[in-house]
Design a protein around this motif. Structure first.
Motif, PDB file in Angstrom:
ATOM      1  N   TYR A  86       0.764  -0.979  -0.045  1.00  0.00           N
ATOM      2  CA  TYR A  86       0.030   0.065   0.037  1.00  0.00           C
ATOM      3  C   TYR A  86       1.022   1.221  -0.025  1.00  0.00           C
ATOM      4  N   ASP A  87       0.247   2.357  -0.416  1.00  0.00           N
ATOM      5  CA  ASP A  87       0.969   3.785  -0.456  1.00  0.00           C
ATOM      6  C   ASP A  87      -0.008   4.719   0.274  1.00  0.00           C
ATOM      7  N   GLY A  88       0.230   5.919   0.023  1.00  0.00           N
ATOM      8  CA  GLY A  88      -0.732   6.985   0.356  1.00  0.00           C
ATOM      9  C   GLY A  88      -2.174   7.299  -0.335  1.00  0.00           C
ATOM     10  N   SER A  89      -1.953   6.325  -1.513  1.00  0.00           N
ATOM     11  CA  SER A  89      -3.275   6.415  -2.302  1.00  0.00           C
ATOM     12  C   SER A  89      -4.241   5.380  -2.257  1.00  0.00           C
ATOM     13  N   CYS A  90      -3.629   4.025  -2.279  1.00  0.00           N
ATOM     14  CA  CYS A  90      -4.346   2.802  -2.216  1.00  0.00           C
ATOM     15  C   CYS A  90      -3.746   1.537  -1.737  1.00  0.00           C
ATOM     16  N   MET A  91      -4.491   0.494  -1.807  1.00  0.00           N
ATOM     17  CA  MET A  91      -3.710  -0.714  -1.626  1.00  0.00           C
ATOM     18  C   MET A  91      -3.509  -1.396  -3.206  1.00  0.00           C
ATOM     19  N   THR A  92      -2.561  -2.017  -3.169  1.00  0.00           N
ATOM     20  CA  THR A  92      -2.241  -2.780  -4.369  1.00  0.00           C
ATOM     21  C   THR A  92      -2.225  -4.299  -4.204  1.00  0.00           C
ATOM     22  N   ILE A  93      -3.129  -5.054  -4.466  1.00  0.00           N
ATOM     23  CA  ILE A  93      -3.287  -6.564  -4.223  1.00  0.00           C
ATOM     24  C   ILE A  93      -3.262  -7.442  -5.828  1.00  0.00           C
ATOM     25  N   ASP A  94      -2.156  -8.258  -5.833  1.00  0.00           N
ATOM     26  CA  ASP A  94      -1.917  -9.134  -7.012  1.00  0.00           C
ATOM     27  C   ASP A  94      -1.750  -7.931  -8.124  1.00  0.00           C
ATOM     28  N   GLY A  95      -1.028  -6.998  -7.863  1.00  0.00           N
ATOM     29  CA  GLY A  95      -0.637  -6.212  -9.017  1.00  0.00           C
ATOM     30  C   GLY A  95      -1.735  -5.180  -9.481  1.00  0.00           C
ATOM     31  N   LYS A  96      -2.870  -5.059  -8.775  1.00  0.00           N
ATOM     32  CA  LYS A  96      -4.098  -4.208  -9.080  1.00  0.00           C
ATOM     33  C   LYS A  96      -4.266  -2.989  -8.155  1.00  0.00           C
ATOM     34  N   ASP A  97      -4.304  -1.866  -8.487  1.00  0.00           N
ATOM     35  CA  ASP A  97      -4.385  -0.887  -7.590  1.00  0.00           C
ATOM     36  C   ASP A  97      -6.183  -1.074  -7.265  1.00  0.00           C
ATOM     37  N   MET A  98      -6.299  -0.843  -5.784  1.00  0.00           N
ATOM     38  CA  MET A  98      -7.726  -0.933  -5.445  1.00  0.00           C
ATOM     39  C   MET A  98      -8.106  -0.089  -4.160  1.00  0.00           C
ATOM     40  N   PHE A  99      -9.271   0.677  -4.054  1.00  0.00           N
ATOM     41  CA  PHE A  99      -9.528   1.200  -2.871  1.00  0.00           C
ATOM     42  C   PHE A  99     -10.309   0.187  -2.118  1.00  0.00           C
ATOM     43  N   VAL A 100     -10.147   0.056  -0.758  1.00  0.00           N
ATOM     44  CA  VAL A 100     -10.684  -0.996   0.066  1.00  0.00           C
ATOM     45  C   VAL A 100     -12.059  -0.235   0.322  1.00  0.00           C
ATOM     46  N   TYR A 101     -13.172  -0.881   0.138  1.00  0.00           N
ATOM     47  CA  TYR A 101     -14.727  -0.599   0.522  1.00  0.00           C
ATOM     48  C   TYR A 101     -15.040  -1.548   1.252  1.00  0.00           C
ATOM     49  N   SER A 102     -14.917  -1.338   2.747  1.00  0.00           N
ATOM     50  CA  SER A 102     -15.175  -2.366   3.910  1.00  0.00           C
ATOM     51  C   SER A 102     -16.386  -2.166   4.790  1.00  0.00           C
ATOM     52  N   ALA A 103     -17.251  -3.117   4.970  1.00  0.00           N
ATOM     53  CA  ALA A 103     -18.592  -3.283   5.546  1.00  0.00           C
ATOM     54  C   ALA A 103     -17.986  -3.980   6.850  1.00  0.00           C
ATOM     55  N   TYR A 134     -12.687  -9.647   0.259  1.00  0.00           N
ATOM     56  CA  TYR A 134     -11.384  -9.610   1.098  1.00  0.00           C
ATOM     57  C   TYR A 134     -11.829  -9.370   2.502  1.00  0.00           C
ATOM     58  N   THR A 135     -11.058  -9.970   3.575  1.00  0.00           N
ATOM     59  CA  THR A 135     -11.386  -9.517   5.051  1.00  0.00           C
ATOM     60  C   THR A 135     -10.629  -8.869   5.761  1.00  0.00           C
ATOM     61  N   ILE A 136     -10.756  -8.143   6.664  1.00  0.00           N
ATOM     62  CA  ILE A 136     -10.231  -7.628   7.935  1.00  0.00           C
ATOM     63  C   ILE A 136     -10.548  -8.262   9.226  1.00  0.00           C
ATOM     64  N   VAL A 137      -9.481  -8.466   9.938  1.00  0.00           N
ATOM     65  CA  VAL A 137     -10.115  -8.764  11.220  1.00  0.00           C
ATOM     66  C   VAL A 137      -9.196  -8.142  12.268  1.00  0.00           C
ATOM     67  N   ARG A 138     -10.076  -7.886  13.659  1.00  0.00           N
ATOM     68  CA  ARG A 138      -9.531  -6.985  14.387  1.00  0.00           C
ATOM     69  C   ARG A 138      -9.665  -7.955  16.035  1.00  0.00           C
ATOM     70  N   PRO A 139      -8.713  -8.406  16.474  1.00  0.00           N
ATOM     71  CA  PRO A 139      -8.664  -9.345  17.340  1.00  0.00           C
ATOM     72  C   PRO A 139      -8.356  -8.883  18.758  1.00  0.00           C
ATOM     73  N   GLY A 140      -8.137  -7.494  18.849  1.00  0.00           N
ATOM     74  CA  GLY A 140      -7.945  -6.784  20.069  1.00  0.00           C
ATOM     75  C   GLY A 140      -6.548  -6.937  20.602  1.00  0.00           C
ATOM     76  N   PRO A 141      -6.577  -7.442  22.075  1.00  0.00           N
ATOM     77  CA  PRO A 141      -7.209  -8.075  22.681  1.00  0.00           C
ATOM     78  C   PRO A 141      -8.490  -7.248  23.273  1.00  0.00           C
ATOM     79  N   PHE A 142      -8.514  -5.773  23.443  1.00  0.00           N
ATOM     80  CA  PHE A 142      -9.493  -4.889  23.906  1.00  0.00           C
ATOM     81  C   PHE A 142     -10.367  -4.748  22.528  1.00  0.00           C
ATOM     82  N   ILE A 143     -11.458  -4.608  22.323  1.00  0.00           N
ATOM     83  CA  ILE A 143     -12.071  -4.365  21.172  1.00  0.00           C
ATOM     84  C   ILE A 143     -12.912  -3.327  21.152  1.00  0.00           C
ATOM     85  N   CYS A 144     -13.377  -2.951  22.584  1.00  0.00           N
ATOM     86  CA  CYS A 144     -14.577  -1.997  22.817  1.00  0.00           C
ATOM     87  C   CYS A 144     -15.776  -2.575  22.142  1.00  0.00           C
TER      88      CYS A 144
END
Length: 212
Positions: free
Chosen positions: A44-61, A130-140
């Motif tokens: 990644y850089d200041g503009s986007c993530m590059t995954i498998d050679g393709k620039d992409m913006f992460v839209y995460s739910a 794609y997935t993002i995980v947030r294991p804490g240990p404190f997650i609020c």
């Protein structure tokens, strides 16, 4: 000193200043250049993530598997996909996956990550997210105790004053390592860098939710 000479000296001084700033900036850029373990798979850089050679913006739910009956997961994933998201993220609550107090720091027999693994598999393989995980240990996350297990209070050292959880106390740190060792083993094979090129996987892991 004539005006022309003064101007010449001023211009030389400005040029030297610009060269110094440019040199310093270049050195700082080089020193701060991010190192990626698998830059061909994900970076990644200041503009986007590059995954498998393709620039992409992460839209995460956000979709918390532990707050939704499993029979409704496909419906939720379908709605997320139809809404245009390319990624889905979730917390991973410690007190959900180690509900019974272990006998010691080395006891990992009380962990159960089966539902988390099913959720990741469905998101990545069935819904191509794609997935993002947030294991804490404190997650609020409006979760009682920030998802610290209630049984952890039994191991609070005597004489400790003030906040113990989320502190630098050695005992607390050792229990956090106990959690991370277990949850990271559950997640490691789901990292995108361990999947065949073109397959979806975990692209980011957040270790604490509320620190600045």
């Amino acid at each position: 000193m004539k005006l022309k000479e003064m101007i010449r000296i001023a211009v030389i001084g400005m040029m030297l200043c610009i060269l110094f700033v440019a040199s310093t900036w270049a050195d700082n850029v080089e020193k701060s250049a991010k190192k990626f373990a698998s830059p061909d798979r994900i970076r990644y850089d200041g503009s986007c993530m590059t995954i498998d050679g393709k620039d992409m913006f992460v839209y995460s739910a956000a979709f918390h598997y532990f707050r939704c009956p499993e029979e409704l997961w496909r419906d939720r994933f379908r709605q997320i996909k139809e809404a245009g998201f390319n990624t889905v993220e979730t917390y991973v609550p410690w007190n959900w996956h180690e509900r019974t107090m272990p006998s010691s720091l080395s006891d990992t027999t009380k962990f159960d990550f089966a539902d988390l693994k099913r959720w990741l598999k469905m998101a990545q393989e069935e819904f191509d997210l794609y997935t993002i995980v947030r294991p804490g240990p404190f997650i609020c996350a409006e979760f009682s105790g920030g998802a610290y297990p209630r049984w952890l209070a039994k191991f609070r050292p005597e004489g400790v004053k003030g906040l113990w959880l989320r502190s630098a106390d050695d005992t607390h740190i050792r229990w956090c390592v106990h959690w991370y060792d277990a949850v990271c083993k559950a997640l490691v094979d789901e990292q995108i860098t361990r999947k065949p090129k073109g397959k979806k996987g975990i692209v980011m892991i957040q270790i604490e939710n509320e620190y600045n």
